[in-house]
Scaffold this active site. Structure first.
Site, PDB file in Angstrom:
ATOM      1  N   CYS A  35      94.502  81.509  17.611  1.00 18.64           N
ATOM      2  CA  CYS A  35      93.772  81.304  18.865  1.00 18.64           C
ATOM      3  C   CYS A  35      94.347  82.186  19.962  1.00 18.64           C
ATOM      4  CB  CYS A  35      93.853  79.835  19.273  1.00 18.64           C
ATOM      5  SG  CYS A  35      92.926  78.741  18.186  1.00 18.64           S
ATOM      6  N   HIS A  81      87.381  75.020   8.932  1.00 19.01           N
ATOM      7  CA  HIS A  81      88.686  74.575   9.425  1.00 19.01           C
ATOM      8  C   HIS A  81      88.819  73.059   9.254  1.00 19.01           C
ATOM      9  CE1 HIS A  81      92.406  74.627  11.379  1.00 19.01           C
ATOM     10  NE2 HIS A  81      92.083  75.056  12.584  1.00 19.01           N
ATOM     11  N   HIS A  91      95.135  71.158  10.774  1.00 22.14           N
ATOM     12  CA  HIS A  91      95.760  71.150  12.097  1.00 22.14           C
ATOM     13  C   HIS A  91      95.248  70.079  13.042  1.00 22.14           C
ATOM     14  CE1 HIS A  91      96.853  75.613  11.200  1.00 22.14           C
ATOM     15  NE2 HIS A  91      97.530  74.735  10.457  1.00 22.14           N
ATOM     16  N   TYR A 103      92.203  68.997  13.576  1.00 24.29           N
ATOM     17  CA  TYR A 103      90.886  69.142  14.165  1.00 24.29           C
ATOM     18  C   TYR A 103      89.872  68.280  13.414  1.00 24.29           C
ATOM     19  CZ  TYR A 103      93.358  72.660  16.788  1.00 24.29           C
ATOM     20  OH  TYR A 103      94.275  73.290  17.591  1.00 24.29           O
ATOM     21  N   LEU A 149     105.895  81.104   8.242  1.00 30.62           N
ATOM     22  CA  LEU A 149     107.102  81.907   8.390  1.00 30.62           C
ATOM     23  C   LEU A 149     107.301  82.860   7.211  1.00 30.62           C
ATOM     24  CD1 LEU A 149     109.679  79.454  10.024  1.00 30.62           C
ATOM     25  CD2 LEU A 149     108.197  81.143  11.106  1.00 30.62           C
TER      26      LEU A 149
END
Length: 361
Positions: free
Chosen positions: A27, A181, A184, A186, A305
């Site tokens: 985002c 999506h 996360h 949502y 990561l």
């Protein structure tokens, strides 16, 4: 010497991507006109990854409706002006040899928030400040955010319709694949997790019921876009909280979604519980992609990561995931794929001519 698998093509349905270094959705909160239309920042941001050799670039969470935005500065794809703007961007990315995906999203109870940068406030944006009422499977707030309105039957039908219409517009805009999506914290993740879904109808309770909305959307989107375009699902494989969504449930629902028409699963974690304790470290989410891919027998992408070429190559070579999706490392080094090719001793034919003078022998 054999070419590392990281730099071999990857094919889904009618789409072949030049390598397995993909850009994860990030985002930007940079639609300052607040109309959902991507502009020059989005072109420059995404173009840097294409020039840098990435195989697939997936856009930031792009709202299927105005009320589905995380903030009022998010991109959208609910009207034709947005389609035209995305087409301009996609044409340039394609000219650099990259493929482009769009992450279709609805933020649910995490919508109508202040943008993540540029303001000294956070949490829910009030209606007086330009925000809007949020919706969710149940009237359960995310931390200190405003309490959402539980979706009724008509509201659920609108969500399905909005995803389908957005998928059709995405095809018009020239996107090569579509990602739904469901991660996360949502809306689709909210339906999946028993921590946020407390419904007692056909969309709540059992795993089959909690997965019903996602599976309806997968089937409807597949029907809308035909057989050639890949459909991905991004999952958070765990809520990192007792009683929440688990990797076992993720693998089960990924299998169901695959049968419903989804092709690939982008595996992240977290986001549905504000204070979850997450053991962050290099590659900390890779085991979840490995687990889901193995248990559900589906192709997966790993995130979390991944910062070094050798690390990315090992993940793919070992079969822990089929592709790697990089986010913050791409912000630090948009030309990660070019650097990785040099460090791994791979000859590629998509160095931009403009950059050849910087190519290391």
């Amino acid at each position: 010497m054999a070419t590392p698998k990281l730099f071999t093509p990857f094919t889904l349905r009618d789409l072949t991507v030049r390598n397995r270094i993909w850009v994860a959705p990030m985002c930007q909160y940079s639609v300052f006109e607040r109309d959902g239309v991507p502009r020059d920042w989005h072109l420059a941001h995404l173009a840097s990854f294409a020039a840098g050799g990435a195989g697939m670039i997936i856009t930031e969470a792009t709202a299927v409706s105005p009320e589905g935005r995380i903030s009022d500065q998010d991109t959208g794809i609910w009207n034709q002006e947005q389609v035209v703007a995305w087409r301009r961007i996609n044409d340039f990315l394609h000219a650099q040899g990259a493929k482009v995906g769009i992450q279709l999203a609805h933020a649910g109870r995490k919508a109508s928030t202040w943008p993540a940068w540029g303001f000294d406030r956070s949490g829910t944006m009030s209606i007086a400040d330009g925000g809007w009422a949020t919706v969710a499977p149940s009237a359960v707030a995310f931390g200190h955010y405003d309490t959402p309105v539980a979706l009724d039957a008509d509201g659920i039908e609108k969500v399905v319709s909005d995803f389908v219409t957005a998928a059709d517009r995405a095809v018009q805009a020239g996107f090569d694949l579509l990602e739904l999506h469901a991660a996360h914290g949502y809306l689709l993740h909210q339906f999946l997790s028993p921590l946020s879904n407390q419904r007692d109808d056909e969309y709540g309770g059992s795993l089959e019921n909690r997965a019903r909305l996602l599976l309806r959307i997968v089937r409807a989107v597949r029907d809308a876009v035909g057989t050639g375009i890949p459909v991905l699902v991004r999952f958070s494989a765990t809520d990192w909280t007792a009683g929440g969504w688990t990797q076992e449930e993720t693998a089960t629902v990924a299998g169901w979604a695959h049968e419903a028409g989804a092709d690939f699963f982008d595996i992240s974690t977290g986001g549905n519980v504000p204070a979850a304790s997450i053991p962050i470290g290099p590659g900390y989410q890779v085991p979840f992609a490995d687990y889901v891919g193995t248990e559900a027998e589906v192709p997966t992408g790993a995130v979390g990561l991944i910062t070094e070429p050798a690390q990315a190559a090992e993940i793919v070579e070992s079969g822990k995931a089929d592709v790697v999706l990089l986010a913050r490392e791409m912000l630090r080094d948009p030309h990660f794929a070019l650097r990785a090719a040099h460090e791994l001793g791979v000859e590629i034919d998509y160095w931009p001519g403009q950059y050849e003078r910087a190519r290391l022998a």
